[in-house]
Write a protein that holds these residues in place. Structure first.
Motif, PDB file in Angstrom:
ATOM      1  N   LYS A  89       0.824  -1.206   0.000  1.00 20.88           N
ATOM      2  CA  LYS A  89       0.000   0.000   0.000  1.00 20.88           C
ATOM      3  C   LYS A  89       0.863   1.264   0.000  1.00 20.88           C
ATOM      4  O   LYS A  89       0.475   2.290  -0.562  1.00 20.88           O
ATOM      5  CB  LYS A  89      -0.937  -0.010   1.211  1.00 20.88           C
ATOM      6  CG  LYS A  89      -2.069  -1.018   1.084  1.00 20.88           C
ATOM      7  CD  LYS A  89      -3.017  -0.965   2.265  1.00 20.88           C
ATOM      8  CE  LYS A  89      -4.184  -1.913   2.075  1.00 20.88           C
ATOM      9  NZ  LYS A  89      -5.124  -1.889   3.220  1.00 20.88           N
ATOM     10  N   LYS A  90       2.062   1.180   0.614  1.00 19.31           N
ATOM     11  CA  LYS A  90       2.977   2.320   0.585  1.00 19.31           C
ATOM     12  C   LYS A  90       3.514   2.559  -0.819  1.00 19.31           C
ATOM     13  O   LYS A  90       3.987   3.651  -1.130  1.00 19.31           O
ATOM     14  CB  LYS A  90       4.121   2.087   1.566  1.00 19.31           C
ATOM     15  CG  LYS A  90       3.707   2.168   3.024  1.00 19.31           C
ATOM     16  CD  LYS A  90       4.862   1.903   3.960  1.00 19.31           C
ATOM     17  CE  LYS A  90       4.408   1.954   5.423  1.00 19.31           C
ATOM     18  NZ  LYS A  90       5.513   1.634   6.363  1.00 19.31           N
ATOM     19  N   ALA A  91       3.452   1.518  -1.651  1.00 18.98           N
ATOM     20  CA  ALA A  91       3.852   1.680  -3.051  1.00 18.98           C
ATOM     21  C   ALA A  91       2.727   2.294  -3.873  1.00 18.98           C
ATOM     22  O   ALA A  91       2.841   2.413  -5.093  1.00 18.98           O
ATOM     23  CB  ALA A  91       4.257   0.330  -3.636  1.00 18.98           C
ATOM     24  N   GLN A  92       1.626   2.678  -3.181  1.00 18.96           N
ATOM     25  CA  GLN A  92       0.495   3.386  -3.790  1.00 18.96           C
ATOM     26  C   GLN A  92      -0.160   2.597  -4.926  1.00 18.96           C
ATOM     27  O   GLN A  92      -0.418   3.113  -6.019  1.00 18.96           O
ATOM     28  CB  GLN A  92       0.940   4.771  -4.295  1.00 18.96           C
ATOM     29  CG  GLN A  92       1.476   5.691  -3.226  1.00 18.96           C
ATOM     30  CD  GLN A  92       0.481   5.958  -2.109  1.00 18.96           C
ATOM     31  OE1 GLN A  92      -0.714   6.092  -2.349  1.00 18.96           O
ATOM     32  NE2 GLN A  92       0.973   6.017  -0.880  1.00 18.96           N
ATOM     33  N   VAL A  93      -0.393   1.320  -4.652  1.00 19.59           N
ATOM     34  CA  VAL A  93      -1.176   0.509  -5.585  1.00 19.59           C
ATOM     35  C   VAL A  93      -2.596   1.063  -5.635  1.00 19.59           C
ATOM     36  O   VAL A  93      -3.171   1.416  -4.600  1.00 19.59           O
ATOM     37  CB  VAL A  93      -1.202  -0.968  -5.136  1.00 19.59           C
ATOM     38  CG1 VAL A  93      -2.207  -1.769  -5.954  1.00 19.59           C
ATOM     39  CG2 VAL A  93       0.180  -1.577  -5.259  1.00 19.59           C
ATOM     40  N   ILE A  94      -3.154   1.153  -6.817  1.00 20.53           N
ATOM     41  CA  ILE A  94      -4.539   1.596  -6.965  1.00 20.53           C
ATOM     42  C   ILE A  94      -5.417   0.350  -6.895  1.00 20.53           C
ATOM     43  O   ILE A  94      -5.558  -0.399  -7.863  1.00 20.53           O
ATOM     44  CB  ILE A  94      -4.748   2.350  -8.293  1.00 20.53           C
ATOM     45  CG1 ILE A  94      -3.858   3.598  -8.332  1.00 20.53           C
ATOM     46  CG2 ILE A  94      -6.218   2.732  -8.463  1.00 20.53           C
ATOM     47  CD1 ILE A  94      -3.893   4.346  -9.651  1.00 20.53           C
ATOM     48  N   ALA A  95      -5.959   0.094  -5.712  1.00 18.34           N
ATOM     49  CA  ALA A  95      -6.761  -1.106  -5.480  1.00 18.34           C
ATOM     50  C   ALA A  95      -8.234  -0.810  -5.737  1.00 18.34           C
ATOM     51  O   ALA A  95      -8.757   0.220  -5.315  1.00 18.34           O
ATOM     52  CB  ALA A  95      -6.555  -1.591  -4.050  1.00 18.34           C
ATOM     53  N   LYS A  96      -8.882  -1.723  -6.444  1.00 20.16           N
ATOM     54  CA  LYS A  96     -10.296  -1.541  -6.763  1.00 20.16           C
ATOM     55  C   LYS A  96     -11.012  -2.878  -6.669  1.00 20.16           C
ATOM     56  O   LYS A  96     -10.380  -3.932  -6.569  1.00 20.16           O
ATOM     57  CB  LYS A  96     -10.456  -0.954  -8.162  1.00 20.16           C
ATOM     58  CG  LYS A  96     -10.008  -1.869  -9.283  1.00 20.16           C
ATOM     59  CD  LYS A  96     -10.139  -1.195 -10.620  1.00 20.16           C
ATOM     60  CE  LYS A  96      -9.946  -2.173 -11.771  1.00 20.16           C
ATOM     61  NZ  LYS A  96     -10.998  -3.216 -11.840  1.00 20.16           N
ATOM     62  N   ASN A  97     -12.336  -2.836  -6.695  1.00 17.73           N
ATOM     63  CA  ASN A  97     -13.115  -4.068  -6.700  1.00 17.73           C
ATOM     64  C   ASN A  97     -12.935  -4.777  -8.034  1.00 17.73           C
ATOM     65  O   ASN A  97     -12.989  -4.139  -9.095  1.00 17.73           O
ATOM     66  CB  ASN A  97     -14.604  -3.783  -6.472  1.00 17.73           C
ATOM     67  CG  ASN A  97     -14.881  -3.291  -5.068  1.00 17.73           C
ATOM     68  OD1 ASN A  97     -14.208  -3.695  -4.119  1.00 17.73           O
ATOM     69  ND2 ASN A  97     -15.861  -2.411  -4.925  1.00 17.73           N
ATOM     70  N   GLN A  98     -12.720  -6.076  -7.971  1.00 19.62           N
ATOM     71  CA  GLN A  98     -12.475  -6.832  -9.198  1.00 19.62           C
ATOM     72  C   GLN A  98     -13.694  -6.796 -10.114  1.00 19.62           C
ATOM     73  O   GLN A  98     -14.826  -6.903  -9.663  1.00 19.62           O
ATOM     74  CB  GLN A  98     -12.131  -8.281  -8.859  1.00 19.62           C
ATOM     75  CG  GLN A  98     -11.458  -9.034 -10.003  1.00 19.62           C
ATOM     76  CD  GLN A  98     -10.832 -10.325  -9.520  1.00 19.62           C
ATOM     77  OE1 GLN A  98     -11.268 -10.910  -8.547  1.00 19.62           O
ATOM     78  NE2 GLN A  98      -9.790 -10.770 -10.203  1.00 19.62           N
ATOM     79  N   PHE A  99     -13.430  -6.624 -11.424  1.00 21.54           N
ATOM     80  CA  PHE A  99     -14.446  -6.563 -12.479  1.00 21.54           C
ATOM     81  C   PHE A  99     -15.316  -5.308 -12.391  1.00 21.54           C
ATOM     82  O   PHE A  99     -16.290  -5.185 -13.107  1.00 21.54           O
ATOM     83  CB  PHE A  99     -15.344  -7.806 -12.466  1.00 21.54           C
ATOM     84  CG  PHE A  99     -14.582  -9.102 -12.473  1.00 21.54           C
ATOM     85  CD1 PHE A  99     -13.669  -9.377 -13.475  1.00 21.54           C
ATOM     86  CD2 PHE A  99     -14.773 -10.034 -11.472  1.00 21.54           C
ATOM     87  CE1 PHE A  99     -12.966 -10.568 -13.485  1.00 21.54           C
ATOM     88  CE2 PHE A  99     -14.074 -11.229 -11.464  1.00 21.54           C
ATOM     89  CZ  PHE A  99     -13.167 -11.497 -12.478  1.00 21.54           C
ATOM     90  N   GLN A 100     -14.957  -4.377 -11.502  1.00 23.07           N
ATOM     91  CA  GLN A 100     -15.689  -3.120 -11.404  1.00 23.07           C
ATOM     92  C   GLN A 100     -14.694  -1.963 -11.427  1.00 23.07           C
ATOM     93  O   GLN A 100     -13.675  -2.010 -10.746  1.00 23.07           O
ATOM     94  CB  GLN A 100     -16.497  -3.055 -10.113  1.00 23.07           C
ATOM     95  CG  GLN A 100     -17.546  -4.128  -9.963  1.00 23.07           C
ATOM     96  CD  GLN A 100     -18.265  -4.030  -8.629  1.00 23.07           C
ATOM     97  OE1 GLN A 100     -18.349  -2.965  -8.035  1.00 23.07           O
ATOM     98  NE2 GLN A 100     -18.783  -5.147  -8.157  1.00 23.07           N
ATOM     99  N   THR A 101     -15.011  -0.968 -12.200  1.00 19.08           N
ATOM    100  CA  THR A 101     -14.169   0.224 -12.223  1.00 19.08           C
ATOM    101  C   THR A 101     -15.073   1.430 -11.980  1.00 19.08           C
ATOM    102  O   THR A 101     -15.821   1.842 -12.858  1.00 19.08           O
ATOM    103  CB  THR A 101     -13.435   0.371 -13.565  1.00 19.08           C
ATOM    104  OG1 THR A 101     -12.671  -0.813 -13.810  1.00 19.08           O
ATOM    105  CG2 THR A 101     -12.481   1.556 -13.516  1.00 19.08           C
ATOM    106  N   THR A 102     -15.010   1.953 -10.781  1.00 15.18           N
ATOM    107  CA  THR A 102     -15.868   3.074 -10.410  1.00 15.18           C
ATOM    108  C   THR A 102     -15.232   4.392 -10.848  1.00 15.18           C
ATOM    109  O   THR A 102     -14.051   4.448 -11.189  1.00 15.18           O
ATOM    110  CB  THR A 102     -16.091   3.099  -8.894  1.00 15.18           C
ATOM    111  OG1 THR A 102     -14.826   3.322  -8.245  1.00 15.18           O
ATOM    112  CG2 THR A 102     -16.674   1.779  -8.415  1.00 15.18           C
TER     113      THR A 102
END
Length: 224
Positions: A89-102
């Protein structure tokens, strides 16, 4: 225009010093990584790097190929399942819900690009279970046009047999990578979203078993 009010670049220590160094060592001594060409390593400014998603280790390979600090787009479930979740998370991964892009997810990606940092994403959104291409959402063409940044492709062969989704251990064989420029910004202006999507599907198409028949390298260890 840059919007840096709430933007955080990936941590130099965790991304460049730790993850990149570890990934480079693993790719050299465990994955036997071979790079056919690498047009990404000297790319300046922001860009979008897209790849075929053959294995969970794809992000390790692309980290080595890209060299620079980048934002990875990944699913929340994957990030939370890692033994080093806080560091990732410190590497600033852009985490999102799988198969959904809000819309908020889209804005995070666009903000990263507008602040000059590349992003890495795998349009299929899911690693293959059978060694061949999976469905890519048609909205991919619209999204890439909206980003309005150069697009690079990283095409890997061998990562599926190194670490298949159903396997428990890494195997040692060989991973071959071809990283090249796919579209420049000027090209994006002259292509429809539908045609861009068609070309993305075509360029990311892969079948590890067909490639293995052409180049029958042995992958030793792990579950067969």
């Amino acid at each position: 225009m840059k919007n840096s009010s709430n933007y955080k670049k990936p941590s130099y220590f965790w991304y460049k010093t730790v993850f990149y160094t570890a990934s480079k060592l693993v790719c050299k001594f465990k994955f036997n990584l071979k790079v056919k060409r690498n047009e990404v390593k000297d790319a300046k400014g922001a860009y979008v790097l897209i790849g075929n998603h053959a294995s969970v280790i794809d992000f390790i390979v692309s980290c080595v190929v890209a060299k620079r600090r980048t934002h990875y787009v990944s699913s929340n479930s994957f990030v939370e399942s890692l033994p080093v979740t806080p560091q990732v998370k410190k590497a600033q991964v852009i985490a999102k819900n799988q198969f959904q892009t809000t819309l908020p997810d889209m804005k995070k990606m666009k903000q990263a690009l507008d602040n000059g940092t590349p992003i890495v994403l795998y349009p299929a959104g899911l690693m293959t279970e059978h060694g061949a291409s999976l469905f890519i959402p048609p909205s991919t063409g619209k999204v890439l046009k909206w980003f309005n940044k150069p697009i690079y492709v990283i095409k890997s062969v061998g990562s599926y047999f190194t670490s298949p989704k159903w396997g428990k251990k890494w195997r040692k064989g060989q991973i071959t990578v071809d990283a090249f420029k796919f579209k420049d910004v000027d090209e994006l202006k002259d292509i429809s979203a539908e045609e861009l999507y068609r070309q993305v599907v075509e360029v990311l198409d892969f079948n590890e078993y067909e490639e293995k028949r052409k180049n029958p390298i042995a992958f030793k260890g792990g579950d067969n």
